[in-house]
Design an enzyme around this catalytic site. Structure first.
Site, PDB file in Angstrom:
ATOM      1  N   HIS A   1      -2.736   6.505   4.176  1.00  0.00           N
ATOM      2  CA  HIS A   1      -1.312   6.581   4.501  1.00  0.00           C
ATOM      3  C   HIS A   1      -0.762   7.913   3.991  1.00  0.00           C
ATOM      4  O   HIS A   1      -0.948   8.269   2.819  1.00  0.00           O
ATOM      5  CB  HIS A   1      -0.543   5.455   3.807  1.00  0.00           C
ATOM      6  CG  HIS A   1      -0.825   4.086   4.329  1.00  0.00           C
ATOM      7  ND1 HIS A   1      -1.639   3.825   5.405  1.00  0.00           N
ATOM      8  CD2 HIS A   1      -0.368   2.866   3.915  1.00  0.00           C
ATOM      9  CE1 HIS A   1      -1.671   2.515   5.621  1.00  0.00           C
ATOM     10  NE2 HIS A   1      -0.919   1.918   4.734  1.00  0.00           N
TER      11      HIS A   1
ATOM     12  N   CYS B   1       0.818  -1.217   0.000  1.00  0.00           N
ATOM     13  CA  CYS B   1       0.000   0.000   0.000  1.00  0.00           C
ATOM     14  C   CYS B   1       0.856   1.274   0.000  1.00  0.00           C
ATOM     15  O   CYS B   1       0.540   2.247  -0.694  1.00  0.00           O
ATOM     16  CB  CYS B   1      -0.946  -0.007   1.195  1.00  0.00           C
ATOM     17  SG  CYS B   1      -0.191  -0.538   2.743  1.00  0.00           S
TER      18      CYS B   1
END
Lengths: 358, 358, 358, 358
Positions: free
Chosen positions: D249, D152
């Site tokens: 994130h 990710c």
């Protein structure tokens, strides 16, 4: 619902105002026509005037609208005016708009206790619109009127209470404990040092609002349609706390019915599951498919998982069980900035349109 | 309090066990002699066996102690054994220790409902130690006995209730709503995805514990000192929720006294402020200077600001006010891993020493 | 260290001021003599003037002290004046105090870049006190002088850098990324809506401070003791973010030494572990036992677990490893309101006393 | 895009699996045909087998689908199989599916480093599909193949890097610091005691993944289309931390171009703003309107405000500025469970359909 109504938003740069903008951006009936804020913002484009804190962008057609001062002359073309003003300025401004024959839907507390002003939770007591003809008479208006919606925590409470009261008669005692999200306090609102790894067991004025407003909302318009008969003999005790949650007020309710023996838990569930309200029957655009969602999981509702169901216009009820002290207890969740604030006003306005009041 | 007692800690690697180690590391009466944990940890040094999650380092003299299995043979030199074991193993292990004539102070729920086992909150019902002679007879021991402390939320509740009951007689109705810290669920405990920006309105078994344990603790040892007279006619209704707070359970309480008219708010405050308990009179090392702290600020107690007062051994009470439904309502805070867990056991053991039972 | 020095605290009601009060409440050398705040607070008792947000009560002897305006006439009996003033007022007030021949230890940024004002992190560059005689000459004072401490994030960075630079020579490149606690922004500070379930990747002015201050602190007093030789040829790039943590700034550092080949990871660890500073040698009361704590666990330091070690006066360093781009990288933690603010000032003042400057 | 493709989901009850279900519930090309999970879940209805943690309900047509074991015989009718399996089981299961001539899109790390398996971020390197004919040859399949998507954090990084590399040539040095959301660790994942009021400065294996995967993704298919030419001479140093954020994130990047002088900040912004990728050109259903959103506010991107833009399939870039050490630095945000996981796989599959590979 073909014709498009022009709407204005007062307090457009604040937290509630931002929600109004998102709810109204692609609305089939209402089109945003004017934005009002303080004189500090007036004259600026909306995107320059606001500190936007939503997780969707400012709608394109709103970004460059010029913000006006909150004076009725700037809003006279508006069929509806939504107010997200703070209580310290809402009183004077909303009255000036009303007296200019405008239609005002307010989130502020200022006129909630006014005997001729309906306090309407759209999925609970839309029948209170019946007072509008009398209110117009009192204020000498032929088109204008003012409707307030309730405190966010009261709003969550009265939806299931209304369903139960309709089915089983009034309550004698209600004890309610709230865990309220920080968005309820606006921006900047709650300082992070007060709420990270913490709970604040107090919200100024909130408990009094819940204890009083419940009686007006669950009461009825009197037979001459000139005032409200508040609930008598239903005593409410509220404790309100602030918790580190972004959106969604959770409330734990214990209650006792006036009429005994009380209904069974299964009867309670059945009534809550089958509840429908006038906003649904009128097929209003923002009405939830179900005004009350009953969740059977033992650990629900939860703010993060349930607040956005039905676009934030439903109340989720769970943990329905017997109360050793009263008859039943349960937990409910309301999205405090949708059904608990701007969403109530928008749905109220849709109801008013459907009823031919606008 | 000159002689030093050797103590063992069962479940030493868990959350409660780690608190025991910090509370006992520099204790004037107790010295850590043996550490017990699962067979997976046995044989390792403590620092290798534990995943230490405290904000102080492991005490130096404990770091290299070798962890034992939880069998009484490894603990036979211990004057006191503290148990922080989980309920799924505590039952068998604690009974094996008791039958080996050892003195056990347990945090587990397993024996709380046992008729001959005192359930003691050290700042509330130290008088329940009077049952020990009878318990020893029942289990055929001359030195060993077992004391349990209460569920963490019950512990917070009963301290002010005890003060009020002593002054004004028993209660007829109590409704309590808790907002409990994540440390109450141990490690790894509550997944972060469940509690960030969220509340979980349910803790398995917790409401039943509060509703039942309160009656045993606020009851009394019977006249023959062979059992407990539970409170009769006091009905408790509890709602328990989990909140994103590290340490400190907050509880909102509404209550009604059996005897009417109820005391005034001023009388309530005075009684809470002046409350003293046996642990203070016995000058126990871990007894708080004040067992109840009354905070007059409208927005207190708060977990982050008040949990560490009095080294976590006091209960802070605030927002004392009239309840529209019952007589009074107030908010209390307890440090759930100190007075609500290991701190209770340690203070109970100190009381037992002071009473000559050890 | 027998005689007691009287101290004053400017900005006593703010977040840094409150930390000063806790640090100085039971101090062996300093005794709180005067408290200064804005004219709004002046004349009130301290407990009425402040919104106390610490998790320990206001020290008893401070509760009823009367707050003064920040004018030197009210502080002329003070041997030391600690300033926790905000930058917007610190400039004028601190200069007025200095010119009244008072000794000022400031947390504000205003005089950090002043060529004759030392910028001292007590566990890194206490040697910069050598400039005081020259500073007194410049400002025409015989007793008074002013010392500033560094930005909280700079403070954490320079302690391990100083140890490494002393051992291995200067750095050519430093890239540092911070995750800073909300307490660094004071009260009310960061709105909770900005930081719950969120990170703010920007703190106004912070990156510039880190990039500039590092060069002054790691530089040296020139040979005539009339100014500072800043570090040359060490380039610093900082990225500063705000995170939902109460206390404790975490910093990730990658660096390259000017001299190649670079030292080994083992050499780095050894130097950090063995580092001692002048404050320790002078046996100052607030000096940590170890100025740098090296934690070998792969997932440390962590703010909640490590910030309170050594009473918040140490810097914890972990994750020391090779950097694929530069020579090494590591993670450090500093308690931003202790060593990163009030704790630096107090320890600086202790050093000044030990050096005979006060 | 008329015909409907049947899809299966492996690991359907996990966090990534739940995202797959939401993304595929109303998909114009794919229809959910089979669900796979562990043998513990097999045979149960989906709603009984999963602990659903999304803030939308389980799609109605999925609630009662029966969960199967992850064996290719149960999925042989599927045109596409999406795998959200954990790495400890993904290796064997995905290979079994591939060898059964099935098309697999995997989120697991197991085959990312396999020389014949493309590692594709759909908005960065869709050209790597060119290796499929060779892969089929190697594994002896005529229809089946396997594509993995990236870690990710790598995914967020490579999208703007790809845009910049295409315009200005390769980088010599990249230093990246991540602040990763808890959802990246699945459920139960990160214990709340580890992350409330805390940061964990370490995620096992994550830094190595970022440092290695970047070179494969930004590299190219070799001229014979039989393998990948990894980036040479681009060195990446990653530091990965876990923060108390639900989704999203955040990454801070400093980088240096191989070719000097480096482009200007304005050139950088222009290139990022104008970037388009093959998935857009192919008009894939899940392709974002813009693959990179450039936000000019000084304090953006922020996880809570920006993660859901473009339905989570864009990377938002902000704070583009000069780096004192390298050429430029900036901050980026990626929705880790959408573009960073299930969203990548779905878009990769759409690309494969558009390219005629399925």
């Amino acid at each position: 619902m073909v014709a498009t109504k022009k709407v204005g938003i007062l307090g457009a740069t604040g937290t509630v105002g931002q929600r109004f903008i998102l709810l109204l951006a692609n609305h089939p009936v209402f089109t945003i026509h004017a934005l009002g804020a303080s004189s500090r913002s007036a004259g600026k484009s909306y995107q320059d005037a606001t500190k936007w804190k939503q997780n969707q962008p400012i709608p394109e057609n709103v970004q460059n609208m010029v913000v006006q001062e909150c004076k009725s002359t700037h809003f006279k073309e508006c069929d509806v005016v939504f107010s997200g003003l703070d209580a310290d300025v809402a009183g004077d401004i909303e009255m000036e708009f009303l007296k200019a024959n405008l239609v005002v839907f307010s989130n502020a507390k200022n006129y909630r206790r006014e005997p001729t002003v309906p306090l309407i939770v759209p999925t609970a007591n839309a029948s209170h619109f019946d007072l509008i003809p009398h209110q117009r008479k009192v204020f000498g208006q032929d088109k204008g009127f003012i409707i307030t919606n309730a405190n966010c925590s009261t709003t969550g409470l009265v939806v299931p209470l209304k369903a139960l009261q309709d089915a089983f008669g009034p309550f004698s005692h209600i004890i309610v404990h709230t865990q309220q999200a920080i968005s309820g306090s606006g921006y900047p609102g709650v300082p992070s040092l007060d709420i990270l790894d913490n709970i604040v067991p107090y919200i100024s004025g909130e408990e009094e609002k819940m204890e009083w407003e419940t009686g007006k909302i669950l009461g009825s318009v009197n037979s001459e349609a000139t005032g409200f008969d508040h609930l008598e003999n239903t005593v409410v005790s509220a404790t309100c706390t602030r918790v580190p949650v972004i959106d969604g007020h959770l409330e734990s309710v214990s209650l006792k019915f006036a009429q005994q023996p009380a209904p069974s838990i299964d009867d309670i569930k059945r009534v809550l599951e089958n509840y429908t309200c006038e906003a649904q029957q009128l097929k209003c655009h923002s009405a939830p498919e179900k005004a009350i969602l009953v969740n059977a999981s033992p650990d629900r509702p939860q703010p993060r998982l349930d607040r956005d169901l039905q676009k934030g216009q439903a109340v989720t009820v769970g943990r329905i069980r017997e109360c050793p002290v009263f008859d039943i207890k349960f937990t409910l969740l309301i999205h405090n900035t949708v059904l608990g604030a701007a969403g109530s006003s928008v749905l109220n306005a849709e109801i008013a349109v459907a009823k031919g009041l606008i």
